[in-house]
Scaffold this motif. Structure first.
Motif, short mmCIF file in Angstrom:
data_model
loop_
_atom_site.label_atom_id
_atom_site.label_comp_id
_atom_site.label_asym_id
_atom_site.label_seq_id
_atom_site.Cartn_x
_atom_site.Cartn_y
_atom_site.Cartn_z
N LEU A 224 13.57 -63.85 -2.37
CA LEU A 224 13.95 -63.84 -3.78
C LEU A 224 14.88 -65.01 -4.09
CD1 LEU A 224 14.67 -60.01 -4.13
CD2 LEU A 224 12.73 -61.23 -5.11
N LYS A 225 14.83 -65.47 -5.33
CA LYS A 225 15.72 -66.54 -5.75
C LYS A 225 17.17 -66.05 -5.74
CE LYS A 225 12.35 -68.97 -8.64
NZ LYS A 225 12.01 -69.45 -10.00
N LYS A 226 18.07 -66.93 -5.32
CA LYS A 226 19.48 -66.56 -5.17
C LYS A 226 20.20 -66.60 -6.52
CE LYS A 226 18.83 -66.35 -0.70
NZ LYS A 226 17.41 -66.74 -0.63
N THR A 227 19.99 -65.57 -7.30
CA THR A 227 20.59 -65.47 -8.64
C THR A 227 21.65 -64.36 -8.63
OG1 THR A 227 18.95 -63.84 -9.33
CG2 THR A 227 18.40 -66.17 -9.67
N ASP A 228 22.32 -64.17 -9.77
CA ASP A 228 23.29 -63.08 -9.89
C ASP A 228 22.63 -61.73 -9.65
OD1 ASP A 228 25.35 -64.80 -10.41
OD2 ASP A 228 25.32 -64.52 -12.59
N SER A 229 21.38 -61.60 -10.09
CA SER A 229 20.66 -60.34 -9.87
C SER A 229 20.42 -60.09 -8.39
CB SER A 229 19.32 -60.38 -10.63
OG SER A 229 19.53 -60.48 -12.01
N TYR A 230 20.11 -61.15 -7.65
CA TYR A 230 19.89 -61.02 -6.20
C TYR A 230 21.18 -60.58 -5.50
CZ TYR A 230 19.10 -62.42 -1.34
OH TYR A 230 19.01 -62.44 0.02
N TYR A 231 22.28 -61.21 -5.84
CA TYR A 231 23.55 -60.83 -5.22
C TYR A 231 23.99 -59.44 -5.69
CZ TYR A 231 23.74 -65.60 -3.52
OH TYR A 231 23.44 -66.77 -2.86
N GLY A 232 23.57 -59.06 -6.90
CA GLY A 232 23.82 -57.70 -7.35
C GLY A 232 23.06 -56.69 -6.52
N LEU A 233 21.82 -57.03 -6.15
CA LEU A 233 21.01 -56.16 -5.29
C LEU A 233 21.67 -55.98 -3.94
CD1 LEU A 233 18.36 -54.61 -4.71
CD2 LEU A 233 17.38 -56.82 -3.97
N ILE A 234 22.18 -57.07 -3.38
CA ILE A 234 22.88 -57.00 -2.10
C ILE A 234 24.11 -56.10 -2.22
CG2 ILE A 234 24.25 -58.31 -0.43
CD1 ILE A 234 22.39 -60.66 -0.86
N SER A 235 24.90 -56.34 -3.26
CA SER A 235 26.16 -55.61 -3.43
C SER A 235 25.93 -54.11 -3.61
CB SER A 235 26.92 -56.17 -4.63
OG SER A 235 28.12 -55.46 -4.83
N ILE A 236 24.96 -53.73 -4.44
CA ILE A 236 24.76 -52.30 -4.71
C ILE A 236 24.17 -51.61 -3.48
CG2 ILE A 236 22.42 -52.46 -5.66
CD1 ILE A 236 25.34 -50.27 -6.94
N THR A 237 23.33 -52.30 -2.73
CA THR A 237 22.77 -51.71 -1.51
C THR A 237 23.88 -51.52 -0.47
OG1 THR A 237 20.66 -52.82 -1.94
CG2 THR A 237 21.00 -51.93 0.27
N GLN A 238 24.80 -52.47 -0.37
CA GLN A 238 25.93 -52.33 0.53
C GLN A 238 26.83 -51.15 0.12
OE1 GLN A 238 27.82 -56.19 0.42
NE2 GLN A 238 26.55 -57.03 2.06
N GLU A 239 27.00 -50.97 -1.19
CA GLU A 239 27.81 -49.84 -1.67
C GLU A 239 27.19 -48.51 -1.26
OE1 GLU A 239 29.61 -49.62 -5.58
OE2 GLU A 239 29.18 -51.74 -5.93
N VAL A 240 25.87 -48.41 -1.39
CA VAL A 240 25.19 -47.19 -1.00
C VAL A 240 25.34 -46.95 0.50
CG1 VAL A 240 22.94 -46.07 -0.79
CG2 VAL A 240 23.56 -47.23 -2.91
N LEU A 241 25.17 -48.02 1.29
CA LEU A 241 25.32 -47.90 2.74
C LEU A 241 26.74 -47.50 3.11
CD1 LEU A 241 23.22 -50.86 4.18
CD2 LEU A 241 22.95 -48.44 4.71
N SER A 242 27.72 -47.96 2.34
CA SER A 242 29.12 -47.60 2.62
C SER A 242 29.34 -46.09 2.51
CB SER A 242 30.06 -48.33 1.66
OG SER A 242 30.08 -49.72 1.93
N LEU A 243 28.63 -45.45 1.61
CA LEU A 243 28.74 -43.99 1.47
C LEU A 243 28.26 -43.30 2.74
CD1 LEU A 243 27.41 -43.59 -2.19
CD2 LEU A 243 29.80 -43.48 -1.43
#
Length: 254
Positions: free
Chosen positions: A200-219
């Motif tokens: 995927l292109k490295k956009t704000d949406s892509y980094y948002g996908l990374i961040s939210i997935t990490q948040e879920v994994l943190s739970l």
């Protein structure tokens, strides 16, 4: 040799493929053997047998309804309702399995039924570790298709290994995960594939996908950490008690 061939063929099929109807199937047939074979190769049951699992949905606003399981502890499912960060990439659905890789955990995994259902043989510790090396990764799917190379074993797009270096007892590594994240269309998610079909292109949406997935994994990581700390404490107490018992054992002097 036939058993080895079946084992290698099963490694070609992702563990989660059994959940889909339209699959590429591998068949094996033999003739003039002591016991002829005619079967469709099925994947190893990694998607059914795991240590921890978190799955559910996160809305664009960050409102999440997730479900957490710890198969090492019980069959109970914990419902998690959380307000996470806005996703920046539309609604996502996740289903992630996590595996402990120490000797005791691997043996527990095998004991819960990790075997080749077609031969009835349980996997060995070495085979289990090899499969985790081959299958690990969290893929990104859209409309039923995986966006490669995201989710390949060597592609740690979530930077899990980098996070784990900081706090190894809490964080999980990329070789401990099997799962996927489902994203919406490009128009809704603003997640666009690169022209070379290389992620995927490295956009704000892509980094948002990374961040939210990490948040879920943190739970999941937080709950796993508490559980493992309790288990380690019990093992240490048992070890100390055994040593004290041996010290206070005077039978050899009688």
């Amino acid at each position: 040799d036939i058993d080895k061939l079946i084992f290698e063929l099963k490694k070609l099929i992702p563990p989660y493929q059994a959940r889909n109807d339209d699959n590429f199937n591998i068949c094996i047939k033999t003739q003039n053997f002591d016991e002829d074979i005619d079967l469709i190769i099925s994947p190893f049951p990694f998607f059914e047998i795991y240590d921890y699992r978190i799955h559910g949905e996160v809305k664009e606003t960050g409102e999440a309804i997730l479900y957490y399981e710890n198969q090492r502890k019980s069959s109970e499912i914990e419902t998690i309702i959380e307000s996470l960060s806005p996703t920046k990439c539309g609604k996502i659905k996740l289903d992630i399995r996590v595996y402990d890789r120490d000797k005791t955990a691997i043996e527990s995994l095998i004991g819960r039924g990790l075997k080749d259902e077609q031969t009835g043989k349980y996997l060995t510790n070495l085979q289990t570790r090899q499969l985790l090396n081959d299958f690990n990764g969290i893929g990104v799917y859209r409309n039923g298709f995986r966006i490669r190379p995201l989710g390949d074993p060597e592609n740690d797009w979530l930077e899990l290994n980098k996070r784990r270096v900081q706090t190894p007892s809490l964080r999980i590594g990329s070789n401990q995960t099997i799962g996927y994240v489902q994203i919406e269309s490009e128009e809704i998610s603003d997640l666009h594939e690169q022209s070379a079909r290389d992620g995927l292109k490295k956009t704000d949406s892509y980094y948002g996908l990374i961040s939210i997935t990490q948040e879920v994994l943190s739970l999941l990581e937080q709950r796993r950490f508490i559980y493992r700390r309790k288990i380690d404490s019990k093992i240490k107490n048992k070890s100390v008690n055994n040593k004290l018992s041996s010290v206070s054992d005077y039978t050899s002097l009688s």
